[in-house]
Design a protein around this motif. Structure first.
Motif, mmCIF file in Angstrom:
data_model
loop_
_atom_site.group_PDB
_atom_site.id
_atom_site.type_symbol
_atom_site.label_atom_id
_atom_site.label_comp_id
_atom_site.label_asym_id
_atom_site.label_seq_id
_atom_site.Cartn_x
_atom_site.Cartn_y
_atom_site.Cartn_z
ATOM 1 N N TYR A 75 -3.660 -0.461 6.288
ATOM 2 C CA TYR A 75 -3.087 0.846 6.582
ATOM 3 C C TYR A 75 -4.146 1.676 7.299
ATOM 4 O O TYR A 75 -5.325 1.650 6.930
ATOM 5 C CB TYR A 75 -2.650 1.572 5.307
ATOM 6 C CG TYR A 75 -2.274 3.002 5.592
ATOM 7 C CD1 TYR A 75 -1.100 3.317 6.267
ATOM 8 C CD2 TYR A 75 -3.128 4.045 5.233
ATOM 9 C CE1 TYR A 75 -0.771 4.627 6.554
ATOM 10 C CE2 TYR A 75 -2.801 5.357 5.513
ATOM 11 C CZ TYR A 75 -1.623 5.639 6.183
ATOM 12 O OH TYR A 75 -1.299 6.929 6.480
ATOM 13 N N SER A 76 -3.725 2.399 8.322
ATOM 14 C CA SER A 76 -4.678 3.161 9.131
ATOM 15 C C SER A 76 -4.167 4.578 9.349
ATOM 16 O O SER A 76 -2.963 4.816 9.422
ATOM 17 C CB SER A 76 -4.888 2.485 10.497
ATOM 18 O OG SER A 76 -5.373 1.173 10.346
ATOM 19 N N ARG B 175 -6.254 1.541 -7.130
ATOM 20 C CA ARG B 175 -6.407 2.586 -6.116
ATOM 21 C C ARG B 175 -7.760 2.447 -5.443
ATOM 22 O O ARG B 175 -8.795 2.301 -6.104
ATOM 23 C CB ARG B 175 -6.277 3.974 -6.723
ATOM 24 C CG ARG B 175 -6.275 5.086 -5.668
ATOM 25 C CD ARG B 175 -5.819 6.413 -6.217
ATOM 26 N NE ARG B 175 -5.806 7.451 -5.206
ATOM 27 C CZ ARG B 175 -4.838 7.650 -4.333
ATOM 28 N NH1 ARG B 175 -3.780 6.868 -4.345
ATOM 29 N NH2 ARG B 175 -4.904 8.631 -3.446
ATOM 30 N N TRP C 87 -13.113 -1.104 4.009
ATOM 31 C CA TRP C 87 -12.816 0.075 4.817
ATOM 32 C C TRP C 87 -13.453 -0.092 6.193
ATOM 33 O O TRP C 87 -14.585 -0.569 6.307
ATOM 34 C CB TRP C 87 -13.360 1.345 4.155
ATOM 35 C CG TRP C 87 -12.610 1.744 2.924
ATOM 36 C CD1 TRP C 87 -12.847 1.353 1.648
ATOM 37 C CD2 TRP C 87 -11.489 2.627 2.872
ATOM 38 N NE1 TRP C 87 -11.960 1.926 0.793
ATOM 39 C CE2 TRP C 87 -11.105 2.733 1.509
ATOM 40 C CE3 TRP C 87 -10.773 3.356 3.818
ATOM 41 C CZ2 TRP C 87 -10.048 3.514 1.097
ATOM 42 C CZ3 TRP C 87 -9.719 4.140 3.398
ATOM 43 C CH2 TRP C 87 -9.361 4.209 2.060
ATOM 44 N N ILE D 111 0.869 -1.181 0.000
ATOM 45 C CA ILE D 111 0.000 0.000 0.000
ATOM 46 C C ILE D 111 0.903 1.228 0.000
ATOM 47 O O ILE D 111 1.692 1.422 0.919
ATOM 48 C CB ILE D 111 -0.947 0.008 1.212
ATOM 49 C CG1 ILE D 111 -1.839 -1.249 1.196
ATOM 50 C CG2 ILE D 111 -1.797 1.265 1.223
ATOM 51 C CD1 ILE D 111 -2.752 -1.362 2.392
ATOM 52 N N THR E 27 -9.299 2.489 8.498
ATOM 53 C CA THR E 27 -8.387 1.421 8.107
ATOM 54 C C THR E 27 -8.792 0.879 6.746
ATOM 55 O O THR E 27 -9.961 0.575 6.517
ATOM 56 C CB THR E 27 -8.398 0.274 9.142
ATOM 57 O OG1 THR E 27 -8.009 0.794 10.412
ATOM 58 C CG2 THR E 27 -7.439 -0.830 8.730
ATOM 59 N N ASP F 298 1.371 5.561 -1.540
ATOM 60 C CA ASP F 298 0.637 6.815 -1.779
ATOM 61 C C ASP F 298 -0.530 6.919 -0.799
ATOM 62 O O ASP F 298 -1.682 7.080 -1.178
ATOM 63 C CB ASP F 298 0.152 6.863 -3.229
ATOM 64 C CG ASP F 298 -0.356 8.252 -3.609
ATOM 65 O OD1 ASP F 298 -0.079 9.202 -2.850
ATOM 66 O OD2 ASP F 298 -1.049 8.370 -4.626
ATOM 67 N N LYS F 299 -0.192 6.839 0.489
ATOM 68 C CA LYS F 299 -1.212 6.692 1.522
ATOM 69 C C LYS F 299 -1.772 8.046 1.956
ATOM 70 O O LYS F 299 -1.109 9.070 1.845
ATOM 71 C CB LYS F 299 -0.607 5.986 2.741
ATOM 72 C CG LYS F 299 0.089 4.672 2.401
ATOM 73 C CD LYS F 299 0.894 4.161 3.592
ATOM 74 C CE LYS F 299 1.671 2.904 3.232
ATOM 75 N NZ LYS F 299 2.519 2.442 4.349
ATOM 76 N N CYS G 29 -5.636 5.326 -1.293
ATOM 77 C CA CYS G 29 -4.329 4.684 -1.287
ATOM 78 C C CYS G 29 -4.140 3.958 -2.609
ATOM 79 O O CYS G 29 -5.089 3.440 -3.190
ATOM 80 C CB CYS G 29 -4.176 3.674 -0.145
ATOM 81 S SG CYS G 29 -4.172 4.408 1.501
ATOM 82 N N VAL H 3 -2.674 0.707 -4.370
ATOM 83 C CA VAL H 3 -2.418 -0.674 -3.949
ATOM 84 C C VAL H 3 -1.677 -1.381 -5.078
ATOM 85 O O VAL H 3 -2.135 -1.394 -6.232
ATOM 86 C CB VAL H 3 -3.728 -1.420 -3.618
ATOM 87 C CG1 VAL H 3 -3.430 -2.839 -3.178
ATOM 88 C CG2 VAL H 3 -4.499 -0.667 -2.534
#
Length: 1364
Positions: free
Chosen positions: A265-266, A236, A215, A179, A253, A181-182, A198, A200
């Motif tokens: 990712y959170s 994405r 999500w 993951i 998340t 470009d968060k 994000c 992926v």
């Protein structure tokens, strides 16, 4: 018939099935019997066998599961029995754990059948199922335990399942998910739209394979709705929150699940209140929900807002809206403080939505987000409606008996007060136990405690649900309640009354939380923890507020209550100090604030550093090794305080136990490990430490042999560092090698190559070794990534290369600053460096020549915020050098400044000017003459304000405006002046202009004494006279001379104020030589030519020489006169004057000379130059090899026409060299040179030899010099005697011819050659036969020449007649 056949077929199938069952039962029984026999045999064998003690592994104590926080350690234990001793292996998600592959992560121990697995510094990836397998020759047994690694509340999704590892059988590949470009921690405001996204990356990429993208908010799975829009584009994932409300605040998340596991990712999203419509109004309530929905009422709950607008919230209004309409109705007339309210007056079966508004004395808040719709009906009816679409199961279920008519219902049971506030009381009970009663409803009765006066509350409409809310009770009074059932048959007996209930808030506001402790987290966030409220009931959560230290303005950190006692407050300013406070909340309200926390400065928290890497050997002797390593990529947010080195011996490839090499941490990245054994192999590992603790060890190094190095060249340099990275340059630092080799190190070579280039691409940066341990590498290609290495050399040669650096990108980072030199108003010189990317732990490190400045006797360093400066105490020559500044805990922020001797001088001058500020002057005090001999003293200031003042001082006395002195001060131009009409002896002295403009001062003086004053006074008087002189005819330019390019000498003067009556008379030595009258101009030039060159008619075959000579010297005078007066100008052209004139003439002649050339003659070599004109007075000097030539018979000079020459007779090799002719013009002169050597000499000498030979031949050839006439007429009988001179060397041969035929001497014709010079021809008596053409022919080796003559003999009597 068909039916019979079908029936017969069915019987056959039944019979066949019975037979099959019977056979299967028989086989099963036989199998059971056989297994029993085998078991009995094995038991007997065990009893008879001596190895009867052997048995399979068995877990006496199995490992238990653990839930731990991140960065904690966890240990799994188990006790295993079995014989032989089982071999124990630990697995993580069915993958064997290898401690060597993960050094420092896992620690396995096995002692006395107790086995343990220790996991150090757990992180989120350690969440997994762990299996321990015990195996021996008797079998294998496994036990399982789970480890869940939790982040603090709000940072991890605890409900996420453990990831699966290993290849996926469905696809045969293992997916790797990244993951990138968060989205980060974000802040929004109510009513706005926010998108979270994000990118992926899933590898490998399979066509049409789609991962599961989910999500979560606060660990709760989100579904698409009008508030949440989700999109997956293939690479994405995007979540759009269409209309932010405080309910949307929380930890979001993203979970991407593939067949091989999942990645998450959170990040936290904060939602602030929208701007209030009325200033000071509170924030909107949030999280409106409907509880206990019945036919008669619905209980609405909500959460109080964090922002009260600065005034306490008075209460809340609840609004309802029937689904399908837009008409909102306020449910309560007075605000309720309790965050729970039963809404009555609903129509059964209809659906409603609710919202809540808060109110304080300033006004009303925005309404909350609308609740989910809920229907006003009994829960059983709601469940029945939801279940109408249940699938047919093939069963008939009777859910209720037919109602029995005419039966009065019994008493309700378990009556209790479920909720009591000062506004309402909620009762609940159970219906009567009888079944089948006709539609039961209820009446509620109340009674004041201490009396037996029961009053029916709902007299008009009975209650249909076994719950009821009572309003309009007197606050503070005690009541008892009871309920009766009723139906069409009548009203039943009352239930047992409740205990006395006092009307008031049954739920107390929670107590204030305890001690609040903030700790550092990142450079923009702080972790706040606190002690929970004591005995808090139905606690909803906590609100956290923060304030800058010293400020009374408090801001909410969260707008949605958190349930834990720990929260991360984001959005803080780095470097600022904050205090925090917390308050608890339940439905009854908000507690008092906790005590304020201690101030905390916002900066990144520290952790133990990552492992070092790149362990190399710098030196090796028989019992020790010097190691070097590279700094960890992550230092934990704090400076590394030291390193610890461990070593272990490796025997036959098997490593032994680790041993500590140093007990006390070493600060350098190099260390000598002693007490090793010679010719043994060792491995090493290094751990870094900071104030947070000691990090995990590095990977074991390569295996090194401990043996004495005997090579002559040096070892490798180490500790390479890169600083000051720019797009076209960078600075490389290193430390010299520990092993010097046979001789000391005397230089270093630096190599460079592109990071991705092959080994062959290494190339040198410097061709000459540098003695310094740093170098600035210039002209690197922008945007390219490079690596570097260093080699040391000594007398024996170049040694080993160092480890190459990490790749570095040649690019100037945005925001990069350079060191700026500054001199303040007090003259203090400082170097200033600004860094915009500071972290709380960043430090500015100043160095001189890239060695940290430890001695503060020369330089003081100070840092304020983002700026650091190095201040020179007493700048001097010892401060010359390269000054650099490096900022720790940044991405390489650094810069340097070269302080050279010239730059130091410049800065010292500026410093002096700042210490003693002066008014800068464009020009110092000067004096000049004005018209009529007036004297002007003046200067000009470069810049002066309108407040500037000037004092005019003469001989220490201030003078002022008056008849003698006239002053003027133009503040726009800065010109200050003072004028005097004339100078008298009393005016001799010192003149000073003193200026002052605020703090700045300056003065300028002019000393006019002695000869200087006399000269000025004389000049003043002269100018005064000049003014009067110029009132009549006068000379603008006095008499002078000019030499024209043709070398003519012209006397000229410029005159002015002329008129027709003005005459100009020319005199030489007092004698008039010319008169100019009736001049036709007012201003012009008068000329007189005194020297001319020869005219062409006079210069035939002679040099063009100038006629000027010493007779032209004299005193020339021009007199201008008319009725207005006269003026005289004199020019002395005698002695030195005439000499200067001639020098100027000579200068023209010299400049007209041609370059010196070489030619050859029969006598030797001649050097010559031509001039346009020549004068006999011209002085010329010839030079040979820069020395004047002494002339002799062999070397001569002369002039032929306009050619000046130097003749070298019979030249030899000794005459080669540089020759020059120098023209003397009384100044610097002019020199023409020529190089007579090499090919030029050879060519000239060869031509000389040729010409010489030709001249010799011409000189020595046979010649007839003269004496013979052309015609001889002679009388017959006479004697003829002719003689001629003969020359030639060698002596020529002589031949006489008559009519082209040779004749010889005889008695008649006598031919003689005497003395080698005289040849005679004699005929004793001529006769007519002797007439004819005679010739004499002389010949030698150089040539031949002849002379002819004719002899005519006549007879006398024929005289005058025909000749014979």
């Amino acid at each position: 018939m068909a039916r019979r056949d079908m029936f017969t077929s069915g019987l056959e199938m039944q019979r066949s099935e019975q037979i099959s069952r019977r056979e299967a039962m028989r086989e099963s029984a036989e199998r059971i019997s056989l297994n029993k026999r085998i078991h009995e045999h094995e038991e007997h064998f065990k009893r008879m066998n001596e190895d009867s003690l052997m048995h399979t592994p068995e877990f006496v104590i199995k490992p238990r599961s653990h839930t731990v926080w991140e960065k904690q350690c966890v240990r799994l234990h188990c006790t295993v029995s079995g014989w032989p001793d089982p071999r124990v292996v630990w697995y993580k998600n069915n993958v064997a754990i290898d401690p060597v592959a993960n050094p420092g992560k896992y620690n396995l121990e096995s002692k006395y059948n107790v086995h343990s697995l220790e996991i150090n510094r757990c992180d989120f990836d350690d969440t997994a199922q762990y299996r321990v397998s015990a195996m021996n020759s008797k079998g294998e047994l496994s036990a399982f335990a789970s480890v869940v690694v939790k982040r603090f509340k709000g940072e991890i999704d605890e409900s996420l399942p453990a990831p699966r590892h290993g290849p996926v059988s469905e696809y045969g590949v293992t997916f790797k998910t990244h993951i990138v470009d968060k989205f980060g921690v974000s802040f929004g405001r109510e009513g706005e739209t926010m998108s979270l996204g994000c990118t992926v990356i899933i590898y490998p990429t399979l066509h049409r394979y789609q991962p599961e993208v989910q999500w979560y908010r606060d660990d709760v799975l989100l579904s698409p709705s009008k508030w949440n829009h989700m999109h997956w584009s293939g690479d994405r994932a995007t979540l759009t929150l269409t209309h932010l409300n405080k309910e949307d605040e929380g930890l979001y998340t993203l979970r991407v699940t593939t067949k091989s596991g999942y990645e998450t990712y959170s990040a936290y999203i904060f939602v602030r209140d929208a701007d209030a419509e009325v200033e000071g109004a509170p924030g909107a309530p949030l999280d409106v929900r409907c509880l206990d929905a019945n036919k008669d009422y619905i209980i609405v709950t909500w959460k109080q807002p964090a922002v009260d607008g600065g005034n306490s919230i008075l209460g809340y209004f609840v609004d309802r809206c029937e689904v399908g309409t837009n008409h909102w109705i306020q449910c309560n007339d007075t605000p309720v403080k309790f965050a729970r309210f039963p809404v009555t007056g609903l129509v059964e079966g209809r659906s409603y939505a609710f919202r809540v508004r808060a109110v304080n004395k300033s006004g009303m808040s925005h309404p909350s987000r609308v609740s989910e719709p809920v229907a006003a009906m009994d829960p059983a009816d709601r469940a029945r409606i939801r279940g109408t679409s249940a699938p047919w199961t093939g069963q008939i279920i009777v859910t209720e008996e037919e109602p029995a008519e005419g039966i009065v219902p019994g008493r309700p049971g378990e009556l209790q007060v479920t909720e009591a506030t000062k506004n309402y009381v909620v009762l609940s009970w159970k219906p009567p136990g009888e079944k089948g009663l006709e539609g039961v409803m209820y009446y509620v009765e109340k009674c004041v405690s201490g009396t037996d006066n029961w009053q029916r509350v709902n007299t008009e409409i009975p209650v249909k649900s076994p719950r009821f809310a009572l309003f309009d009770l007197s606050e503070g009074n005690s009541y008892r309640f009871r309920v009766r059932c009723c139906n069409s048959a009548g009203v039943g007996e009352p239930s047992d009354p409740t205990e006395a209930t006092t009307v008031g808030d049954k739920l107390d506001i929670p107590s204030a939380p305890g001690k609040v402790v903030p700790t550092n987290n990142t450079d923009t966030s702080v972790v706040v923890s606190w002690e929970a409220s004591c005995d808090a009931k139905e606690l909803i959560g906590y609100y956290i507020e923060t304030s800058l230290q010293g400020s009374s303005v408090w801001e909410p950190c969260n707008n949605k209550p958190v349930k834990g006692t720990r929260f991360i407050c984001h959005g803080l300013m780095t470097g600022e100090k904050y205090v925090f406070r917390v308050r608890a909340m339940n439905a009854a309200g908000l507690s008092q604030f906790s005590p304020e926390s201690e101030p905390v400065e916002v900066k990144a928290a520290i952790a133990s550093p990552a492992p070092p890497y790149g362990i190399t050997v710098l030196e090796c002797v028989h019992d020790s090794m010097v190691l070097a390593w590279k700094q960890p990529t992550f230092i934990g947010g704090a400076d590394i305080t030291g390193y610890f080195v461990d070593y272990r011996e490796v025997i036959d490839g098997v490593p032994g136990k680790w041993h500590e090499a140093n007990i006390k941490a070493v600060s350098e990245r190099a260390y000598r490990v002693s007490d090793l054994l010679e010719n043994k192999k060792y491995q090493f590992q290094v751990r870094a430490a900071n104030m947070a603790g000691v990090g995990i060890p590095s990977r074991p190094s390569d295996t090194f042999l401990c043996e004495e190095w005997t090579i002559a060249v040096p070892g490798p340099p180490h500790d390479l560092q890169i600083r000051e990275v720019r797009s076209d340059s960078l600075v490389l630092l290193w430390k010299p090698p520990v092993y010097q080799g046979r001789d000391p190190v005397n230089g270093f070579y630096i190599d460079i190559k592109e990071a991705n280039a092959p080994v062959e691409a290494w190339r040198g940066v410097n061709t000459k070794a540098t003695e310094k341990t740093f170098i600035k590498i210039k002209n690197v290609q922008e945007g390219e990534t490079f690596v570097f290495r260093v080699r040391a050399q000594n007398k024996a040669g170049v040694g080993k290369t160092s480890e190459e650096t990490e790749p570095v990108l040649a690019l100037t980072k945005p925001g990069t600053k350079e060191i700026v030199v500054d001199v303040n108003d007090d003259g203090v010189i400082s170097l200033n460096f600004e860094c915009c990317d500071l972290t709380p732990d960043s430090k500015f490190v100043w160095s001189k020549n890239y060695e940290e400045i430890a001695d503060d006797s020369r330089v003081d360093t100070e840092t304020k915020g983002k700026m650091s400066k190095a201040v020179f105490k007493s700048p001097g020559e010892e401060d010359v050098g390269i000054y650099s500044c490096f900022v720790t805990h940044t991405d390489g922020a650094s810069s340097s400044y070269t302080l050279s001797e010239e730059e130091l001088k410049r800065l010292l001058q500026i410093s002096h000017d700042h210490k003693f500020p002066i008014i800068p002057l464009k020009s110092d005090l000067a004096v000049e003459m004005l018209e009529k001999g007036r004297v002007r003293f003046w200067l000009q200031a470069e810049k002066i304000s309108a407040n500037g003042k000037v004092d005019y001082v003469f001989n220490n006395n201030v003078v002022s405006q008056g008849e003698k002195y006239k002053m003027n001060f133009d503040k726009n131009t800065g010109v200050i002046e003072m004028t005097m009409e004339s100078l008298t002896p009393a005016d001799e002295g010192t003149y000073t202009f003193q200026m002052q403009d605020g703090k700045a001062t300056n003065q300028s003086s002019l000393v006019l004494i002695g000869d200087v004053f006399k000269q000025l006074q004389k000049e003043s008087e002269f100018q005064r006279k000049e003014w009067f002189r110029k009132q009549g005819p006068h000379f603008i330019e006095y008499l002078g001379y000019e030499v024209t390019p043709e070398c003519c000498v012209v006397l000229k003067c410029k005159v002015g104020n002329m008129k027709k009556e003005t005459s100009a008379l020319w005199y030489k030595d007092g004698h008039e030589i010319k008169a100019d009258e009736h001049l036709g101009f007012t201003e012009g030039v008068l000329k007189l030519e005194i020297a001319q060159r020869d005219s062409p008619a006079d210069t035939v075959d002679v040099p063009r020489r100038l006629k000027i000579s010493k007779k032209d010297s004299g005193v020339y005078e021009v007199v201008l006169k008319d009725d207005r007066g006269k003026d005289t100008s004199t020019l002395n052209l005698t002695d030195q004057g005439f000499k200067d004139l001639m020098n100027e003439v000579f200068s023209f002649i010299a400049n007209s000379s041609t370059p010196l050339k070489i030619t050859s003659t029969d006598e030797g070599i001649r050097l010559y130059t031509f001039v346009n004109y020549y004068n006999d007075l011209l002085q010329v000097t010839w030079h040979y090899k820069d020395s004047a030539i002494a002339f002799s018979d062999r070397i001569k000079s002369g002039v032929v026409g306009e050619q000046l020459w130097l003749q070298i007779t019979e030249p030899t090799e000794k005459d080669t060299g540089k020759y020059a002719i120098e023209f003397n013009d009384g100044k610097g002169g002019l020199r023409r040179t020529v190089e007579l050597s090499g090919q030029a000499f050879d060519d000239a000498f060869a031509e000389f030899q040729r010409l010489k030979a030709a001249a010799t031949a011409e000189r020595n050839r046979a010649r007839v010099a003269g004496g013979l006439p052309d015609v001889v007429t002679i009388q017959e009988g006479k004697a003829l005697n002719l003689t001629c001179n003969i020359s030639g060397n060698p002596l020529p041969e002589i031949t006489w011819l008559k009519n082209d035929r040779e004749i010889t001497s005889d008695e008649h014709c006598i031919l003689k050659f005497e003395s080698g010079r005289f040849a005679s021809f004699t005929i004793t008596g001529v006769n007519t036969s002797d007439s004819g053409k005679y010739s004499i022919l002389v010949k030698n080796k150089y040539g031949t020449e002849s002379a002819d003559f004719t002899v005519s003999v006549f007879i006398p009597e024929e005289a005058g007649g025909k000749k014979k």
